[in-house]
Scaffold this active site. Structure first.
Site, short mmCIF file in Angstrom:
data_model
loop_
_atom_site.label_atom_id
_atom_site.label_comp_id
_atom_site.label_asym_id
_atom_site.label_seq_id
_atom_site.Cartn_x
_atom_site.Cartn_y
_atom_site.Cartn_z
N SER A 117 0.83 -1.21 0.00
CA SER A 117 0.00 0.00 0.00
C SER A 117 0.86 1.25 0.00
O SER A 117 1.97 1.26 0.57
CB SER A 117 -0.90 0.00 1.24
N TYR A 141 -1.98 0.45 10.13
CA TYR A 141 -2.18 -0.22 8.84
C TYR A 141 -0.95 -0.07 7.96
O TYR A 141 -0.43 -1.06 7.43
CB TYR A 141 -3.40 0.37 8.14
N LYS A 145 1.88 -3.00 6.55
CA LYS A 145 2.24 -3.21 5.15
C LYS A 145 3.76 -3.08 4.97
O LYS A 145 4.37 -3.84 4.19
CB LYS A 145 1.50 -2.23 4.25
#
Length: 326
Positions: A117, A141, A145
Site C-alpha cells: 500500500s 495499517y 504493510k
C-alpha cells in the site's frame, strides 16, 4: 502454473482472479469470506474457505492444488480502524503473512506477490512518490504493510523465492457492475451512500496544505490494479531472482473535493455541497505516485481515467442498491 490468491473473493482480489483466469492461469482462491463473496468468482475457480492464520489449512491447500505461486491480497485495510485496533491489524496483516510465508517456504513455493500500500510512505514531502522515497507510515495499517514488505523480501532471499510487493494507491471502479466495491470505507462508495440517504458528502478536513485544503490522492482503477498483478506474476514466473517493489498509480493527483464534485456530477447531484468533518487520524495531505519504475520493469501503464472509475463504480452501486435516485 497454479496461483493461490488469498482474499480472492473480495473487491480487489476478485478482479485479480478474473484477470489471471482470463489470461489462462490456473487459480485457486483462499478466503475466509469475512468481506468476500463466492459469487464474485468466475465459474470453475475453486474456493477454499479459511484464514491465512491457519497454517495447517494453508499447507493443505498448497499441497492439494500443487500451488507454484501466491498472490497475497487478503488483509485488513482501514486506516482509522487500525488506529483503534492495532493489535488486530498486526495479527491479521503481519502474523497472517508470516504464517502464509512459512507454509509457502515449507511447500517449496518459489513465487510470492504481496499486495502492499501507498500507506507505507506516510506523509512524504515530495511532488511524486518514488519507490525510493523514505517510508514513514502514519498508521498501524501502513506499519503492517511496511513490515510485510520486509518479511516478503527476507523470506524470498532466504528461501529462493522470486518476490514482488505492489504498493497500491487509491483504488476505485469496477470491471463490471457485479464486481463493484461492496464496502463503504473508500471515498467513492462512501459518497454514494451519503447521497442515497439524502445527506451531503463528508470531507474529513479542509485545512491541509494543498491547493483546496483537502487531501490529494492518486486514484487508480481496480482493473488497472488487476492488470498490474498479472504483469508482475508473469515477471515472477520468468525471473527466479526477481525482487521488486513497485508503485501502482497513475501519477496524477486529484483532491477529495475535486473527486466529490465529479461523483456528484456523474450521479446527478450537481448542486450538492460537502459537509466538512474533522480530520481522520493517520491521513496524510498528499500522496501521488511516480509510475515510472513499474513502466520500466513490467511495461505496465494505467489505462483508465478518474471519470471511468466513478462511472463504473456507480454502475456497480446501482446494481446493489436499486431504487430511485436524486
Amino acid at each position: 502454473m497454479t496461483w493461490m490468491i488469498t482474499g480472492g473473493a473480495g473487491y480487489i482480489g476478485s478482479h485479480v482472479v478474473k484477470a489471471m483466469a482470463d489470461a489462462g492461469e490456473r487459480v485457486v482462491v483462499l478466503d475466509d469470506l469475512s468481506t468476500g463473496d463466492p459469487a464474485r468468482l468466475p465459474a470453475g475457480v475453486p474456493l477454499e474457505r479459511g484464514s491465512v492464520l491457519d497454517g495447517e489449512l494453508v499447507a493443505r491447500v498448497l499441497r492439494d492444488h500443487a500451488v507454484d505461486g501466491i498472490v497475497h491480497v487478503a488483509g485488513k485495510k482501514q486506516v482509522g480502524e487500525s488506529v483503534e485496533r492495532p493489535l488486530h491489524y498486526y495479527r491479521e496483516n503481519v502474523t497472517g503473512l508470516q504464517t502464509l510465508l512459512e507454509a509457502a517456504a515449507d511447500a517449496g513455493v518459489r513465487r510470492f506477490l504481496f499486495s502492499s500500500s501507498a500507506a507505507v510512505y506516510g506523509m512524504p514531502d515530495v511532488d511524486l512518490v518514488t519507490e525510493s522515497t523514505e517510508c514513514l507510515p502514519m498508521s498501524p495499517y501502513g506499519e503492517t504493510k511496511r513490515a510485510g514488505e520486509w518479511l516478503v523480501r527476507a523470506t524470498g532471499r532466504a528461501h529462493g523465492m522470486a518476490t514482488a510487493s505492489l504498493r497500491y494507491f487509491n483504488v476505485a471502479g469496477a470491471v463490471s457492475p457485479e464486481l463493484g466495491d461492496p464496502g463503504v470505507s473508500n471515498l467513492v462508495p462512501m459518497v454514494f451512500e451519503r447521497l442515497d440517504r439524502g445527506e451531503r458528502p463528508l470531507v474529513f478536513g479542509d485545512d491541509y496544505a494543498t491547493p483546496d485544503g483537502t487531501c490529494v490522492r492518486d486514484y487508480i482503477h481496480v482493473e488497472d490494479i488487476a492488470s498490474a498483478h498479472l504483469a508482475a506474476a508473469g515477471r515472477l514466473a520468468e525471473d527466479p531472482a526477481a525482487e521488486l517493489v513497485l508503485n501502482i498509480g497513475r501519477g496524477e493527483g486529484v483532491s477529495v473535493a475535486e473527486m466529490i464534485r465529479l461523483i456528484c456530477e456523474v450521479t446527478g447531484h450537481v448542486d450538492t455541497e460537502p459537509e466538512i468533518a474533522p480530520r481522520r487520524p493517520g491521513d496524510p495531505a498528499r500522496v501521488v505516485a511516480s509510475a515510472d519504475l513499474i513502466r520500466r520493469e513490467l511495461g505496465w501503464t494505467a489505462r483508465h481515467d478518474v471519470r471511468r472509475m466513478v462511472e463504473s463504480a456507480w454502475q456497480g452501486w446501482r446494481l446493489r442498491h436499486p431504487g430511485p435516485r436524486g
